[in-house]
Design a protein around this motif. Structure first.
Motif, PDB file in Angstrom:
ATOM      1  N   THR A  51       0.848  -1.185   0.000  1.00 21.88           N
ATOM      2  CA  THR A  51       0.000   0.000   0.000  1.00 21.88           C
ATOM      3  C   THR A  51       0.883   1.233   0.000  1.00 21.88           C
ATOM      4  OG1 THR A  51      -0.099   0.171   2.423  1.00 21.88           O
ATOM      5  CG2 THR A  51      -1.780  -1.192   1.349  1.00 21.88           C
ATOM      6  N   PHE A  52       0.298   2.365  -0.336  1.00 20.38           N
ATOM      7  CA  PHE A  52       1.021   3.621  -0.181  1.00 20.38           C
ATOM      8  C   PHE A  52       0.105   4.672   0.432  1.00 20.38           C
ATOM      9  CE2 PHE A  52      -0.575   3.763  -4.602  1.00 20.38           C
ATOM     10  CZ  PHE A  52      -1.194   5.011  -4.658  1.00 20.38           C
ATOM     11  N   ASP A  53       0.716   5.633   1.118  1.00 24.25           N
ATOM     12  CA  ASP A  53       0.021   6.807   1.630  1.00 24.25           C
ATOM     13  C   ASP A  53       0.267   7.955   0.660  1.00 24.25           C
ATOM     14  OD1 ASP A  53      -0.660   5.223   3.766  1.00 24.25           O
ATOM     15  OD2 ASP A  53       0.800   6.118   5.142  1.00 24.25           O
ATOM     16  N   GLY A  63       3.974  18.424  -8.977  1.00 20.87           N
ATOM     17  CA  GLY A  63       4.607  17.136  -9.243  1.00 20.87           C
ATOM     18  C   GLY A  63       4.454  16.275  -8.008  1.00 20.87           C
ATOM     19  N   THR A  64       5.123  15.130  -8.011  1.00 17.99           N
ATOM     20  CA  THR A  64       4.985  14.194  -6.899  1.00 17.99           C
ATOM     21  C   THR A  64       6.350  13.698  -6.436  1.00 17.99           C
ATOM     22  OG1 THR A  64       2.858  13.443  -7.777  1.00 17.99           O
ATOM     23  CG2 THR A  64       3.918  12.038  -6.130  1.00 17.99           C
ATOM     24  N   VAL A  65       6.606  13.841  -5.154  1.00 15.28           N
ATOM     25  CA  VAL A  65       7.776  13.249  -4.514  1.00 15.28           C
ATOM     26  C   VAL A  65       7.373  11.893  -3.953  1.00 15.28           C
ATOM     27  CG1 VAL A  65       9.370  13.424  -2.561  1.00 15.28           C
ATOM     28  CG2 VAL A  65       8.884  15.447  -3.948  1.00 15.28           C
ATOM     29  N   ILE A  66       8.182  10.883  -4.204  1.00 15.89           N
ATOM     30  CA  ILE A  66       7.946   9.542  -3.668  1.00 15.89           C
ATOM     31  C   ILE A  66       9.089   9.207  -2.720  1.00 15.89           C
ATOM     32  CG2 ILE A  66       7.633   7.103  -4.210  1.00 15.89           C
ATOM     33  CD1 ILE A  66       6.648   8.038  -6.999  1.00 15.89           C
ATOM     34  N   LEU A  84       7.726  13.608   7.241  1.00 17.92           N
ATOM     35  CA  LEU A  84       8.797  14.029   6.337  1.00 17.92           C
ATOM     36  C   LEU A  84       8.251  14.575   5.024  1.00 17.92           C
ATOM     37  CD1 LEU A  84      11.375  11.127   6.862  1.00 17.92           C
ATOM     38  CD2 LEU A  84      11.238  13.343   8.040  1.00 17.92           C
ATOM     39  N   ALA A  85       6.939  14.456   4.796  1.00 17.53           N
ATOM     40  CA  ALA A  85       6.320  15.017   3.595  1.00 17.53           C
ATOM     41  C   ALA A  85       6.144  16.525   3.692  1.00 17.53           C
ATOM     42  CB  ALA A  85       4.962  14.367   3.361  1.00 17.53           C
ATOM     43  N   ALA A  86       6.322  17.099   4.871  1.00 15.44           N
ATOM     44  CA  ALA A  86       5.977  18.512   5.081  1.00 15.44           C
ATOM     45  C   ALA A  86       6.742  19.452   4.165  1.00 15.44           C
ATOM     46  CB  ALA A  86       6.215  18.887   6.547  1.00 15.44           C
ATOM     47  N   GLY A  87       8.026  19.179   3.942  1.00 19.57           N
ATOM     48  CA  GLY A  87       8.827  20.096   3.134  1.00 19.57           C
ATOM     49  C   GLY A  87       8.353  20.185   1.702  1.00 19.57           C
ATOM     50  N   ALA A  96       4.030  10.813  -1.968  1.00 26.67           N
ATOM     51  CA  ALA A  96       3.562   9.436  -1.801  1.00 26.67           C
ATOM     52  C   ALA A  96       4.628   8.645  -1.052  1.00 26.67           C
ATOM     53  CB  ALA A  96       3.273   8.790  -3.154  1.00 26.67           C
ATOM     54  N   MET A  97       4.178   7.759  -0.168  1.00 30.61           N
ATOM     55  CA  MET A  97       5.093   6.936   0.617  1.00 30.61           C
ATOM     56  C   MET A  97       4.620   5.487   0.591  1.00 30.61           C
ATOM     57  SD  MET A  97       6.015   9.291   3.915  1.00 30.61           S
ATOM     58  CE  MET A  97       6.836  10.878   3.709  1.00 30.61           C
TER      59      MET A  97
END
Length: 261
Positions: A51-53, A63-66, A84-87, A96-97
């Motif tokens: 799964t991913f969050d 865009g998207t950071v993974i 850690l997604a805050a930045g 996405a994580m």
């Protein structure tokens, strides 16, 4: 075994036992604060851990950071790292994580395939560029995504930046650690899954991060990857294996700028 201490991070970090519960608490509070902008447990495969969050910024995403977590392929899941997604979120990027199955239930090569599937699913639901960051084992996994045999070309071509953080870029030394009882690596798989044995990616910004206070083995791994790939290596002073990732939460940090430009 011979190299156990070389790759033992917690044993050389003061107060190491306090980090995992702190990460979990910070991650939980962050998700709760995002409300509907946080989507958790999005399935990308058949097992419970596949799964991913997904975290959405305010407004239209640039865009998207993974981010792919570490834990020597045998510990943790995505739920410990949400904060850690805050930045990147503050800079207008979605984040996405993914989680993944762990050794010994699967082999590292299977985890590579799972992360490739996750990134494909994330790419399907997003538009714009992708940027990959991974910590420790996650650094190895995001580097493997540049292999032409791992990701479809239409997904790989969207990757603009890769930031391996304290990556395990050469898996061969792990054969001489007791953790290999769990990892079950053999020489062939270790060689095939080592980013240092891959050709450097073209058209992708790569910056390798490693804390100045990390174990010498991790500094050597980062140096070798940067040298092999012709990438810049950044070594922040006073940072060790557990806190070198903290800057991902700061939108003004150099590491976030390396990811999102």
């Amino acid at each position: 075994m011979k190299l156990d201490d070389a790759y033992a991070n917690a044993a050389h970090i003061e107060g190491a036992e306090a980090y995992p519960p702190r990460w979990e608490a910070q991650a939980r509070a962050f998700r709760e604060g995002l409300g509907a902008r946080a989507q958790t447990g999005v399935s990308y495969g058949p097992s419970d851990r596949q799964t991913f969050d997904f975290f959405e910024p305010e407004g239209v995403s640039r865009g998207t950071v993974i981010f792919v977590h570490g834990g020597y392929w045998k510990a943790f899941d995505a739920s410990s790292w949400s904060h850690l997604a805050a930045g990147a979120l503050a800079r207008g990027w979605a984040v996405a994580m993914p989680s993944y199955d762990l050794c010994p239930d699967v082999r590292i090569s299977e985890i590579t395939a799972q992360i490739a599937t996750a990134i494909g699913r994330i790419a399907d639901r997003t538009v714009g560029p992708l940027a990959l960051a991974g910590h420790s084992a996650g650094g190895q996994l995001v580097c493997r995504m540049t292999d032409p045999l791992v990701l479809p070309v239409e997904v790989r071509d969207r990757i603009e930046a890769i930031v391996p953080i304290s990556p395990v870029a050469d898996l061969m030394p792990l054969l001489e650690t007791s953790m290999n009882e769990v990892l079950q690596l053999d020489a062939a798989e270790a060689a095939a899954e080592s980013p240092v044995n891959m050709p450097p990616p073209h058209g992708v910004r790569v910056m390798v991060w490693v804390g100045a206070d990390e174990r010498p083995a991790f500094i050597e791994q980062a140096e070798r990857l940067a040298r092999t790939w012709g990438a810049r290596r950044v070594t922040p002073e006073g940072k060790h294996h557990f806190d070198v990732i903290d800057a991902l939460a700061d939108p003004q940090s150099d590491i976030v700028s390396a990811l999102v430009g």
